[in-house]
Motif scaffolding. Structure first.
Motif, mmCIF file in Angstrom:
data_model
loop_
_atom_site.group_PDB
_atom_site.id
_atom_site.type_symbol
_atom_site.label_atom_id
_atom_site.label_comp_id
_atom_site.label_asym_id
_atom_site.label_seq_id
_atom_site.Cartn_x
_atom_site.Cartn_y
_atom_site.Cartn_z
ATOM 1 N N TYR A 159 0.813 -1.216 0.000
ATOM 2 C CA TYR A 159 0.000 0.000 0.000
ATOM 3 C C TYR A 159 0.849 1.270 0.000
ATOM 4 C CZ TYR A 159 -3.337 -3.500 1.407
ATOM 5 O OH TYR A 159 -4.098 -4.614 1.452
ATOM 6 N N GLU A 160 2.133 1.151 -0.150
ATOM 7 C CA GLU A 160 3.001 2.311 -0.059
ATOM 8 C C GLU A 160 2.671 3.340 -1.132
ATOM 9 O OE1 GLU A 160 7.734 3.375 0.291
ATOM 10 O OE2 GLU A 160 7.082 1.443 -0.479
ATOM 11 N N SER A 161 2.348 2.915 -2.320
ATOM 12 C CA SER A 161 2.120 3.839 -3.417
ATOM 13 C C SER A 161 0.883 4.703 -3.202
ATOM 14 C CB SER A 161 1.984 3.069 -4.737
ATOM 15 O OG SER A 161 0.874 2.204 -4.670
ATOM 16 N N THR A 162 -0.082 4.265 -2.357
ATOM 17 C CA THR A 162 -1.309 5.016 -2.158
ATOM 18 C C THR A 162 -1.249 5.901 -0.917
ATOM 19 O OG1 THR A 162 -2.316 3.239 -0.855
ATOM 20 C CG2 THR A 162 -2.644 3.189 -3.240
ATOM 21 N N LEU A 163 -0.274 5.730 -0.034
ATOM 22 C CA LEU A 163 -0.217 6.497 1.199
ATOM 23 C C LEU A 163 -0.037 7.999 0.954
ATOM 24 C CD1 LEU A 163 1.791 4.203 3.628
ATOM 25 C CD2 LEU A 163 -0.577 4.933 3.820
ATOM 26 N N PRO A 164 0.907 8.435 0.109
ATOM 27 C CA PRO A 164 1.034 9.882 -0.131
ATOM 28 C C PRO A 164 -0.250 10.500 -0.661
ATOM 29 C CG PRO A 164 2.946 8.712 -0.955
ATOM 30 C CD PRO A 164 1.937 7.681 -0.609
ATOM 31 N N GLU A 165 -0.928 9.786 -1.541
ATOM 32 C CA GLU A 165 -2.177 10.310 -2.082
ATOM 33 C C GLU A 165 -3.229 10.451 -0.991
ATOM 34 O OE1 GLU A 165 -3.238 7.658 -5.141
ATOM 35 O OE2 GLU A 165 -1.457 8.048 -6.371
ATOM 36 N N ALA A 166 -3.333 9.438 -0.109
ATOM 37 C CA ALA A 166 -4.316 9.496 0.971
ATOM 38 C C ALA A 166 -3.998 10.637 1.935
ATOM 39 C CB ALA A 166 -4.348 8.167 1.717
ATOM 40 N N GLU A 167 -2.696 10.808 2.257
ATOM 41 C CA GLU A 167 -2.308 11.894 3.161
ATOM 42 C C GLU A 167 -2.608 13.261 2.549
ATOM 43 O OE1 GLU A 167 1.351 9.387 5.258
ATOM 44 O OE2 GLU A 167 1.731 10.798 3.621
ATOM 45 N N SER A 168 -2.351 13.398 1.265
ATOM 46 C CA SER A 168 -2.650 14.661 0.582
ATOM 47 C C SER A 168 -4.148 14.939 0.588
ATOM 48 C CB SER A 168 -2.121 14.615 -0.850
ATOM 49 O OG SER A 168 -2.447 15.796 -1.537
ATOM 50 N N THR A 169 -4.952 13.900 0.357
ATOM 51 C CA THR A 169 -6.411 14.063 0.373
ATOM 52 C C THR A 169 -6.900 14.500 1.743
ATOM 53 O OG1 THR A 169 -6.664 12.375 -1.343
ATOM 54 C CG2 THR A 169 -8.601 12.876 -0.012
ATOM 55 N N LEU A 170 -6.319 13.903 2.807
ATOM 56 C CA LEU A 170 -6.713 14.267 4.170
ATOM 57 C C LEU A 170 -6.355 15.720 4.473
ATOM 58 C CD1 LEU A 170 -7.819 13.488 6.921
ATOM 59 C CD2 LEU A 170 -5.541 12.640 7.534
ATOM 60 N N ARG A 171 -5.175 16.166 4.022
ATOM 61 C CA ARG A 171 -4.794 17.562 4.250
ATOM 62 C C ARG A 171 -5.778 18.513 3.566
ATOM 63 N NH1 ARG A 171 0.532 15.573 3.584
ATOM 64 N NH2 ARG A 171 0.476 16.145 1.370
ATOM 65 N N ARG A 172 -6.122 18.204 2.309
ATOM 66 C CA ARG A 172 -7.071 19.060 1.598
ATOM 67 C C ARG A 172 -8.424 19.081 2.291
ATOM 68 N NH1 ARG A 172 -4.828 16.394 -2.871
ATOM 69 N NH2 ARG A 172 -6.715 15.134 -3.119
ATOM 70 N N LEU A 173 -8.859 17.917 2.788
ATOM 71 C CA LEU A 173 -10.151 17.841 3.472
ATOM 72 C C LEU A 173 -10.144 18.690 4.740
ATOM 73 C CD1 LEU A 173 -12.955 16.606 3.758
ATOM 74 C CD2 LEU A 173 -11.898 14.630 4.872
ATOM 75 N N ARG A 174 -9.064 18.585 5.512
ATOM 76 C CA ARG A 174 -8.977 19.370 6.740
ATOM 77 C C ARG A 174 -8.938 20.869 6.440
ATOM 78 N NH1 ARG A 174 -4.526 15.764 10.160
ATOM 79 N NH2 ARG A 174 -6.010 14.142 10.852
ATOM 80 N N GLU A 175 -8.200 21.270 5.414
ATOM 81 C CA GLU A 175 -8.147 22.678 5.042
ATOM 82 C C GLU A 175 -9.526 23.191 4.662
ATOM 83 O OE1 GLU A 175 -5.285 22.821 1.945
ATOM 84 O OE2 GLU A 175 -3.556 22.563 3.281
ATOM 85 N N ARG A 176 -10.285 22.391 3.877
ATOM 86 C CA ARG A 176 -11.635 22.810 3.494
ATOM 87 C C ARG A 176 -12.548 22.911 4.711
ATOM 88 N NH1 ARG A 176 -10.814 19.308 -0.972
ATOM 89 N NH2 ARG A 176 -12.082 17.687 0.035
#
Length: 231
Positions: A159-176
């Protein structure tokens, strides 16, 4: 130009052929091993037939040797009895039996050579098939790993390849979410300062209508009104 096109076409055909062969290599190997196993089984049946024929020749040889010994004993007895004519008949029969005996011995020698060769061949083929089967299992496992990698899933860290994408999505969600909360808070403050309630309260402070919010002065006046009058 034409020669170049022909060369490119031949190269494309060769590349496609190699790719097809790579994709179907395991299927081809499976069929080849089935064919090899069938050939070994045929070799085993041939070996069993040779052994059976050798055993048949052995029984014939044993019977022939016994008949020769019996006739020799009888021929000697006929000679002792001065019956040379009967001894000659026995000698002719013995000569024929000895020819049969020699043929059986030759056949058994041939069978012995062939049986030994077939045993070596079958044993070698079985060992090679066993080794091929081990290699096939390794190849199949390697192909499974390659298939997983082609699917974008690493066996060691799937699952390593999807972790950066998930973390980026979470950051965007929190910012919104933070932006939305800030907007809601600002709207509440704006309503409190400029809404109808704020306007009504401002009018009440100027003496136009009752106050909407109770103040400390209001509470104190209410408490004083409840005091018992002094005499």
């Amino acid at each position: 130009m034409f020669k170049t096109v022909v060369t490119l076409f031949r190269g494309s055909v060769a590349a496609a052929s190699e790719e097809l062969e790579d994709r179907t290599a395991l299927l081809i190997l499976d069929q080849q091993m089935r064919d090899a196993a069938a050939a070994v089984e045929r070799g085993k049946r041939t070996l069993a037939l040779a052994i059976a024929q050798d055993q048949q020749e052995a029984r014939k040889l044993e019977a022939t040797v016994a008949r020769i010994a019996d006739l020799e004993m009888r021929a000697v007895a006929a000679l002792d009895g001065d019956r040379e004519d009967l001894a000659n008949d026995a000698a002719e029969a013995i000569a024929g039996l000895e020819a049969d005996r020699d043929a059986a011995l030759t056949a058994r020698a041939l069978f012995a050579t062939e049986i030994a060769r077939l045993k070596r061949h079958v044993a070698s083929a079985q060992a090679r098939i066993t080794e091929l089967d081990r290699g096939r299992r390794v190849a199949r496992a390697s192909e499974a790993v390659r298939s997983l990698r082609r699917s974008g899933i690493e066996a060691a860290r799937p699952y390593e390849s999807t972790l950066p994408e998930a973390e980026s999505t979470l950051r965007r969600l929190r910012e919104r979410q933070m932006e939305a909360q800030a907007a809601d808070d600002a709207l509440v403050e704006l309503d409190a300062a400029t809404g109808p309630l704020a306007t009504a309260e401002k009018l009440a402070e100027q003496g136009f209508g009752p106050r909407l919010k109770t103040t400390a002065d209001d509470v104190l006046a209410r408490l004083k009104s409840k005091r018992t009058p002094t005499v």
